[in-house]
Write an enzyme that holds these catalytic residues in place. Structure first.
Site, PDB file in Angstrom:
ATOM      1  N   HIS A 171      75.854 130.254  76.550  1.00 20.76           N
ATOM      2  CA  HIS A 171      74.768 129.704  77.356  1.00 20.76           C
ATOM      3  C   HIS A 171      74.080 128.511  76.700  1.00 20.76           C
ATOM      4  O   HIS A 171      73.337 127.793  77.356  1.00 20.76           O
ATOM      5  CB  HIS A 171      73.741 130.789  77.721  1.00 20.76           C
ATOM      6  N   ASP A 201      79.313 135.860  75.743  1.00 20.77           N
ATOM      7  CA  ASP A 201      78.333 134.808  75.461  1.00 20.77           C
ATOM      8  C   ASP A 201      78.616 134.129  74.130  1.00 20.77           C
ATOM      9  O   ASP A 201      77.701 133.827  73.367  1.00 20.77           O
ATOM     10  CB  ASP A 201      76.907 135.366  75.478  1.00 20.77           C
ATOM     11  N   SER A 289      68.939 130.854  69.940  1.00 23.91           N
ATOM     12  CA  SER A 289      70.245 131.198  70.509  1.00 23.91           C
ATOM     13  C   SER A 289      71.373 130.509  69.747  1.00 23.91           C
ATOM     14  O   SER A 289      71.343 129.300  69.540  1.00 23.91           O
ATOM     15  CB  SER A 289      70.329 130.764  71.974  1.00 23.91           C
TER      16      SER A 289
END
Length: 451
Positions: A171, A201, A289
């Site tokens: 993402h 992911d 992230s």
């Protein structure tokens, strides 16, 4: 809609949270009639994000892992180990050759009261990832796109003669138009996506060695990989990443839980995926992230991916266990795609089944009543070459049944189709957007998953 959403920071308005699935445009153009549901769908997504688990910290601007070997190839190089009296290191370097970039060294720290040794050793292996992407929005006036800048983190985990390889989240790089990597010495270079995997992911990006200056090559390091299989609840850990897009920051905590089943929802496609993650109370903020979860040896044990976002909840961050991710990353490094899913311990192999070829969004009963739209799966996008496209299913249609079995969510659809294989034909009942949501049936031939 899943409680697990992507966590992003809105630079332009100073707020935290998930941007609407259909963000408002800077300017509206020609009026175009559209169903009320399309106008308000983004608000629903944003509300869900406030109370749900959200993917761990992309820092968003104006709009939204990793060695060739990963310890599985014979050419993996064992990293330098240091003797310690209270800790044991099994870390390895994942580079295919000695290369020009040193590997990080193990630390002698045993508690989270002082992790300066870890920070000094590992921060040269952490990078900032800046993604320029095109974001599609819908409102009452129609559909448009705008350019968005988002920022996350990455970990240098491999090198060969030509490239430096960086692990991050899918993402973080999703929808990229251009990627920039900023190293620990603040130099920036252009990068490209080597491969991504939506289900886990995970993503791998690469930078040409020839694009990196000699000074930077001497400053950066390749992370040393540990084992998430050896983790224990209560063990100290460290998170390093590009929090808030300000640059590298360090937080400390402990391993709170192992094997937590976390379901994340992709805001772009509406698809949901469940994985077993490592839970930590080390602070995870927007921009983390793709960053590193480290043990007290300074070894990479996870890729930060998600956190729980709720005003009543603190200290629930999640990372993808590095051991579980190894096979996926190896495939991304070698071929740019995942062709075989590793079987997890204690689980039976599950066939992936056939795919209809759409991206969809769940329409709940309350949404159906509120917006006068059928309950089911709203088709947000139709994939070229898929069965849905060939059968005439269009964006905006709502799928309500497959082979006369009621479908109310993407999860329902995925579970039902798991019993089928590519080449099988199913009967899809849908309500057509271009015909006032009148019911129709079409025959759809399933395919393999299309990227």
């Amino acid at each position: 809609m899943s409680n697990y959403q992507y966590y992003e920071y809105q630079q332009n308005d100073g707020g935290y949270g998930v941007p609407p699935y259909e963000p408002e445009p800077p300017k509206a153009k020609k009026p175009k009639k559209e169903h009320k549901f399309l106008k308000t769908l983004g608000k629903t997504a944003a509300i869900a994000a406030v109370f749900g688990l959200v993917a761990g910290g992309v820092f968003q601007g104006t709009g939204y892992i990793a060695n060739r070997a990963l310890g599985t190839e014979e050419s993996a190089v064992v990293a330098e180990k240091e003797e310690k009296t209270t800790t044991k290191s099994s870390g390895t370097s994942l580079s295919k050759s000695d290369g020009t970039v040193d590997s990080t060294k193990v630390s002698t720290a045993t508690t989270v009261t002082d992790v300066s040794d870890i920070a000094e050793n590992v921060m040269p292996s952490i990078v900032a990832v800046t993604n320029i992407s095109l974001v599609e929005y819908r409102n009452f006036f129609g559909v448009g796109q705008y350019e968005a800048e988002s920022a996350g983190s990455g970990v240098i985990i491999s090198q060969d003669d030509d490239y430096l390889y960086i692990a991050t989240n899918n993402h973080v790089v999703e929808g990229t138009k251009s990627l920039t990597i900023t190293f620990c010495d603040d130099t920036a270079v252009t990068a490209e996506v080597q491969g991504t995997d939506v289900e886990t992911d995970l993503a791998v990006v690469k930078v040409k060695i020839s694009d990196i200056s000699a000074d930077t090559l001497s400053a950066i390091k390749v992370a040393t990989i540990g084992s998430s299989d050896d983790l224990k609840v209560g063990e100290a850990c460290v998170v390093i990443g590009n929090a808030l897009g300000y640059g590298q920051s360090v937080t400390g905590g402990m391993i709170s839980a192992l094997g937590r089943e976390v379901t994340l929802s992709n805001d772009t496609t509406g698809e949901t995926y469940t994985n077993k993650l490592v839970q930590t109370d080390a602070a995870v903020n927007p921009g983390n992230s793709g960053g590193a979860l480290l043990n007290m040896n300074g070894e990479l044990i996870g890729i930060v991916s998600a956190k729980y976002s709720d005003t009543d909840v603190e200290g629930m961050g999640y990372a993808i266990p590095i051991t579980d991710a190894s096979e996926i990353i190896t495939q991304l490094m070698n071929s740019g795609e995942v062709t075989e899913r590793p079987q997890k311990d204690g689980e039976e192999a599950i066939e992936q089944g056939g795919y209809i070829g759409i991206y969809g969004i769940d329409i709940s009963r309350s949404q159906a009543v509120a917006y006068n739209i059928p309950q089911g799966v709203y088709v947000s996008s139709v994939i070229d070459g898929g069965g849905a496209k060939n059968a005439g299913i269009q964006k905006g249609d709502v799928i309500t049944k497959i082979n006369n079995t009621k479908i109310t969510s993407m999860t329902d659809m995925q579970k039902f189709l798991a019993d089928f294989k590519p080449g099988d034909t199913v009967t899809v009942t849908l309500c057509q957007a271009n015909n006032n949501y009148a019911e129709a049936t079409v025959q759809v031939t399933l395919t393999e998953r299309l990227q």
